[in-house]
Design a protein around this motif. Structure first.
Motif, PDB file in Angstrom:
ATOM      1  N   SER A   1      73.970  36.365  19.103  1.00  0.00           N
ATOM      2  CA  SER A   1      72.898  35.483  18.623  1.00  0.00           C
ATOM      3  C   SER A   1      72.497  34.537  19.754  1.00  0.00           C
ATOM      4  CB  SER A   1      73.385  34.680  17.419  1.00  0.00           C
ATOM      5  OG  SER A   1      72.653  33.467  17.322  1.00  0.00           O
TER       6      SER A   1
ATOM      7  N   ILE B   1      73.118  30.772  19.020  1.00  0.00           N
ATOM      8  CA  ILE B   1      74.548  30.443  19.106  1.00  0.00           C
ATOM      9  C   ILE B   1      74.985  30.456  20.573  1.00  0.00           C
ATOM     10  CG2 ILE B   1      76.873  31.231  18.423  1.00  0.00           C
ATOM     11  CD1 ILE B   1      75.180  30.068  16.076  1.00  0.00           C
TER      12      ILE B   1
ATOM     13  N   SER C   1      68.783  23.229  21.728  1.00  0.00           N
ATOM     14  CA  SER C   1      68.868  24.665  21.407  1.00  0.00           C
ATOM     15  C   SER C   1      68.970  24.897  19.898  1.00  0.00           C
ATOM     16  CB  SER C   1      70.021  25.317  22.164  1.00  0.00           C
ATOM     17  OG  SER C   1      71.263  24.729  21.822  1.00  0.00           O
TER      18      SER C   1
ATOM     19  N   GLY D   1      68.990  24.701  15.937  1.00  0.00           N
ATOM     20  CA  GLY D   1      68.207  23.874  15.021  1.00  0.00           C
ATOM     21  C   GLY D   1      69.119  23.085  14.120  1.00  0.00           C
TER      22      GLY D   1
ATOM     23  N   LYS E   1      72.816  32.125   6.396  1.00  0.00           N
ATOM     24  CA  LYS E   1      73.012  33.255   7.299  1.00  0.00           C
ATOM     25  C   LYS E   1      73.935  34.310   6.689  1.00  0.00           C
ATOM     26  CE  LYS E   1      73.390  33.252  12.232  1.00  0.00           C
ATOM     27  NZ  LYS E   1      74.018  32.565  13.367  1.00  0.00           N
TER      28      LYS E   1
ATOM     29  N   TRP F   1      63.127  34.857  13.456  1.00  0.00           N
ATOM     30  CA  TRP F   1      64.428  34.218  13.716  1.00  0.00           C
ATOM     31  C   TRP F   1      65.372  35.251  14.336  1.00  0.00           C
ATOM     32  CZ3 TRP F   1      69.128  34.020  10.270  1.00  0.00           C
ATOM     33  CH2 TRP F   1      70.130  33.240  10.866  1.00  0.00           C
TER      34      TRP F   1
ATOM     35  N   ASN G   1      60.798  29.797  11.447  1.00  0.00           N
ATOM     36  CA  ASN G   1      61.563  29.422  12.620  1.00  0.00           C
ATOM     37  C   ASN G   1      61.282  30.549  13.616  1.00  0.00           C
ATOM     38  OD1 ASN G   1      63.519  29.079  14.565  1.00  0.00           O
ATOM     39  ND2 ASN G   1      65.272  29.347  13.210  1.00  0.00           N
TER      40      ASN G   1
ATOM     41  N   TYR H   1      63.660  26.204   5.440  1.00  0.00           N
ATOM     42  CA  TYR H   1      62.999  24.971   5.931  1.00  0.00           C
ATOM     43  C   TYR H   1      62.027  24.389   4.901  1.00  0.00           C
ATOM     44  CZ  TYR H   1      65.035  26.353  10.342  1.00  0.00           C
ATOM     45  OH  TYR H   1      65.944  26.706  11.320  1.00  0.00           O
TER      46      TYR H   1
ATOM     47  N   LYS I   1      69.518  22.675   6.576  1.00  0.00           N
ATOM     48  CA  LYS I   1      68.414  22.018   7.270  1.00  0.00           C
ATOM     49  C   LYS I   1      67.916  20.797   6.502  1.00  0.00           C
ATOM     50  CE  LYS I   1      68.681  25.619  10.002  1.00  0.00           C
ATOM     51  NZ  LYS I   1      69.244  25.632  11.330  1.00  0.00           N
TER      52      LYS I   1
ATOM     53  N   TYR J   1      61.146  22.849  14.997  1.00  0.00           N
ATOM     54  CA  TYR J   1      60.968  23.397  16.336  1.00  0.00           C
ATOM     55  C   TYR J   1      59.561  23.268  16.885  1.00  0.00           C
ATOM     56  CZ  TYR J   1      65.030  25.617  14.329  1.00  0.00           C
ATOM     57  OH  TYR J   1      66.216  25.826  13.690  1.00  0.00           O
TER      58      TYR J   1
ATOM     59  N   ARG K   1      61.760  27.888  22.847  1.00  0.00           N
ATOM     60  CA  ARG K   1      61.853  27.075  21.631  1.00  0.00           C
ATOM     61  C   ARG K   1      62.655  25.822  21.903  1.00  0.00           C
ATOM     62  NH1 ARG K   1      65.471  28.280  16.355  1.00  0.00           N
ATOM     63  NH2 ARG K   1      66.948  27.140  17.681  1.00  0.00           N
TER      64      ARG K   1
END
Ligand code: GLU
Length: 388
Positions: free
Chosen positions: A12, A15, A35, A37, A99, A123, A173, A204, A235, A321, A364
């Protein structure tokens, strides 16, 4: 040691970049981390109290695999009253973050060779998770000048008899793009006509700015059988580390996800769930306490960026973002991965390269960090670019 030869594994990018930034920080280097979010605000006191109470009351044992009934009920009720959806607690499972919800869902749905349509910029984990279960990512691209918005025709063009899932990320995102009820209906109609499951990632939904309206794909009762919503406390409740997410779906899907959880995570931390429940009971105050500083930080980021780089980037309508072209930075570089790695290595500024979102030539920036950090990061970026 033997490792699987069939598992298609990719790292990822969010990550990875966050991890590299944290490593530098641990080595004593001043790093500007824009980096991952993450809304950098203190957790709302009601959430902390909820966790403390749970621990004191001994709620420290295995919770039910699908989540504590109180949270499944409260979260479905919150969705129904906030976004006009029609869920019962049986349509809701608590997962280790949105996730893992997405991961378990793809595992539950996909057979090898099934195609998953995603809209670039998407994403970073949609493609990676698809491939882990033998699925094939099919990308349809959008353009900045069209507000990064996909149309029903774009989706029709890439759909085949093998299309199983369409992933919609509303609000998006990395771009913050939002869809109107009319646009969503048109896409949902097409998906239903082809028996394509729409996975609507809505994590979001609480971070709307400038009176923008959020419309949930769960608010179309006529397409209910075809739609799965991914939600999260990470979030808009600023609970990233607690790992509380949700999947809202027809009951047979929830039952399958519950079986997967029974063989994998056994469910989300009991304490986190009780904390999240306290947050959901105070949802309006909690979300306001996150959204207000995020809106302010977004404005600070956009204003300073435009001033420093003589650019005219627009404020994101939602989310966390700013998705910016390398051109807007005045850079000739076209390889966003190369640029992002050099920016971190030499400039100590962590971002995520556009290529990880399926969109080369962009970067981003998360504006979840404190205002002072954003200002300092942009100054450092200016210095870095000036030295090139
Ligand atoms: N979803 C966040 C992001 O895009 C957090 C990191 C992740 O899990 O990918 O930055």
């Amino acid at each position: 040691m033997k490792l699987s030869s069939t598992l298609k594994l990719s790292v990822s990018a969010t990550i990875k970049m966050n991890g590299l930034a944290l490593q530098k920080k641990a080595a004593g280097i001043r790093v500007f981390n824009l980096s991952a979010g993450e809304p950098m605000v203190d957790c709302h006191p009601s959430i902390i109290e909820g966790a403390e109470r749970a621990m004191r009351e001994g709620k420290t044992h295995y919770p039910p695999v699908a989540g504590i009934p109180e949270l499944r009920q409260a979260f479905s009720d919150w969705m129904n009253t906030t976004y006009k959806t029609v869920y019962t607690s049986k349509n809701c499972i608590v997962t280790c973050g949105g996730k893992f919800g997405l991961y378990a869902l793809f595992q539950a749905i996909l057979d090898p060779g099934d195609e998953v349509v995603m809209i670039a910029p998407y994403w970073v984990s949609y493609s990676g998770i698809t491939e882990m279960f033998g699925g094939v990512p099919v990308v349809t691209s959008t353009k900045e000048e069209n507000g990064w918005r996909v149309s029903r025709e774009d989706i029709e063009r890439v759909s085949t008899a093998k299309t199983t899932i369409l992933v919609l990320n509303n609000a998006s995102n990395p771009t913050g793009t939002l869809y109107t009820r009319k646009q969503l209906r048109s896409i949902l109609e097409f998906a239903a006509s082809k028996h394509i499951t729409v996975v609507s990632d809505e994590v979001y939904s609480g971070l709307m700015y400038d009176n923008n309206e959020f419309v949930s794909c769960g608010s179309f009762p006529e397409f209910q059988e075809n739609v799965v919503v991914i939600q999260s406390c990470s979030k808009h409740f600023a609970m990233t580390g607690w790992r509380v997410g949700f999947v809202l779906a027809p009951e047979p899907v929830i039952s399958r996800l519950s079986t997967i959880q029974g063989q994998s995570t056994t469910g989300t931390s009991s304490i986190s769930q009780w904390a999240a429940l306290a947050g959901v009971h105070n949802a309006r105050a909690v979300i306001d306490s996150v959204r207000a500083p995020m809106r302010e930080r977004r404005d600070v980021f956009t204003k300073i960026f435009n001033k420093l780089f003589g650019a005219s980037i627009l404020s994101a309508p939602s989310g966390l973002y700013s998705f910016v072209s390398l051109k807007a930075l005045g850079s000739q570089e076209t390889d966003s991965m190369k640029f992002a790695l050099r920016l971190l290595e030499e400039g100590n500024i962590a971002t995520v390269p556009g290529v990880a979102f399926g969109q080369e030539g962009y970067l981003r920036f998360s504006f979840g960090a404190e205002k002072e950090e954003l200002e300092a990061a942009l100054q450092a970026l200016k210095t870095f670019l000036g030295s090139k």
